[in-house]
Design an enzyme around this catalytic site. Structure first.
Site, PDB file in Angstrom:
ATOM      1  N   THR A 107      -6.192   3.700  -4.184  1.00 18.50           N
ATOM      2  CA  THR A 107      -7.592   3.374  -3.875  1.00 18.50           C
ATOM      3  C   THR A 107      -8.386   4.547  -3.308  1.00 18.50           C
ATOM      4  O   THR A 107      -9.532   4.352  -2.894  1.00 18.50           O
ATOM      5  CB  THR A 107      -7.652   2.207  -2.880  1.00 18.50           C
ATOM      6  OG1 THR A 107      -6.946   2.556  -1.682  1.00 18.50           O
ATOM      7  CG2 THR A 107      -7.042   0.942  -3.478  1.00 18.50           C
ATOM      8  N   TYR A 154     -10.825   6.860 -10.716  1.00 20.92           N
ATOM      9  CA  TYR A 154     -10.376   5.601 -10.118  1.00 20.92           C
ATOM     10  C   TYR A 154     -10.782   4.413 -10.991  1.00 20.92           C
ATOM     11  O   TYR A 154      -9.956   3.564 -11.340  1.00 20.92           O
ATOM     12  CB  TYR A 154     -10.949   5.446  -8.710  1.00 20.92           C
ATOM     13  CG  TYR A 154     -10.755   4.070  -8.128  1.00 20.92           C
ATOM     14  CD1 TYR A 154      -9.490   3.625  -7.769  1.00 20.92           C
ATOM     15  CD2 TYR A 154     -11.837   3.209  -7.934  1.00 20.92           C
ATOM     16  CE1 TYR A 154      -9.298   2.355  -7.251  1.00 20.92           C
ATOM     17  CE2 TYR A 154     -11.664   1.938  -7.410  1.00 20.92           C
ATOM     18  CZ  TYR A 154     -10.393   1.517  -7.078  1.00 20.92           C
ATOM     19  OH  TYR A 154     -10.208   0.253  -6.570  1.00 20.92           O
TER      20      TYR A 154
END
Length: 306
Positions: free
Chosen positions: A67, A130
């Protein structure tokens, strides 16, 4: 129901341990699990396959993820391994015992050019590594035969770990003024609500295999309403003063995204439409502002040692 929780030490994982315990027997796996048989480094594919085969759970809840949005720009291989390859590995083996998977994704799969809340079928267009890694995980799962739910969420926070809320509380105690981005829109979503809603969804979804297969797919799961990071920070400081977490709120100044450059580009619009999860599973998302008040009261952390 036997549930294998991956990523149990993370922000969401901690709350999931408690909420999932209400619907089944939870086996909580992480890198530092007290039970050595549940201790796993998710970079170790062979070890993960062994864990899955040994546990043979009815349901895998995958809260493990890479993350670090900005760091992912320079560490794409690790991000892709955790966010794209890992869910595919899980899905490839759980069909052997009719297992199912709940996996979490993100608003970052969208490009942020929308003007209304995104629905599940809207075109994706991640802006950074991401988001691309999470989208690749979604695509991999969609191509496999395993029963699965992908829960896209956004702006997750809690009183634990490193997130926007804890960062603002720390900076608010250290500084007299702060500058926060005011042109990125989204919905703050507490990890506590997300965990409770996931348990309710899992309980309903796992009741009957035929309906489980029919309901498989992508769902948006956030609180309701929308704000900006600046608006979220303002609400945090209001609640922090009222609950005694801060003596006084710092001066809060707005800026645009250009004034706060980061390695990874963020979507300007991240609001997700939750109609589908409400209709199929009966989830009623709380207003983000009232939910913040609940979080700041410590309601989700009462009785917790973490």
């Amino acid at each position: 129901m036997k549930i294998l929780l991956l990523g149990a030490e993370g922000q969401l994982g901690g709350y999931l341990q408690r909420s999932l315990a209400d619907i089944g027997t939870v086996r909580a796996s992480s890198r530092h699990a007290l039970d050595e048989s549940l201790r796993i480094d998710l970079k170790d594919t062979a070890g993960l396959l062994s864990l899955l085969a040994r546990e043979s759970p009815d349901l895998v809840v995958n809260a493990a993820a890479y993350t670090a949005v900005d760091q992912a720009e320079a560490d794409s291989e690790e991000a892709m391994l955790a966010n794209a390859a890992l869910p595919a590995v899980i899905a490839s083996v759980i069909t052997s015992w009719n297992g199912a998977l709940i996996h979490f994704s993100t608003d970052y799969v969208f490009d942020g050019t929308g003007t209304r809340p995104y629905v599940e079928d809207d075109p994706t267009g991640p802006l950074g590594v991401y988001g691309k890694s999470k989208l690749n995980g979604e695509i991999a799962l969609s191509r496999m035969s395993a029963d699965h739910l992908i829960l896209r969420t956004a702006w997750v926070y809690s009183l634990r770990g490193r997130n926007f809320l804890t960062t603002m509380l720390r900076l608010g105690a250290e500084r007299h003024s702060l500058t926060v981005v005011d042109d990125q829109h989204g919905t703050p979503t507490s990890a506590g609500f997300l965990a409770k809603a996931t348990a309710l969804i899992a309980q309903k979804w796992m009741r009957e295999r035929r309906s489980r297969r029919e309901a498989s797919g992508i769902y948006h799961l956030t609180a309701s309403g929308e704000t900006t990071w600046h608006g979220f920070a303002q609400a945090i400081f209001e609640e922090a003063v009222q609950t005694g977490r801060l003596n006084a709120a710092p001066l809060l100044l707005p800026t645009d995204t250009a004034g706060f450059p980061t390695p990874a580009k963020r979507p300007a619009w991240s609001v997700l439409d939750t109609t589908r999860v409400q209709t199929v599973f009966g989830i009623t998302p709380p207003d983000w502002r009232s939910e913040l008040r609940t979080v700041m009261s410590g309601a989700y952390d009462a009785g917790s040692s973490t």
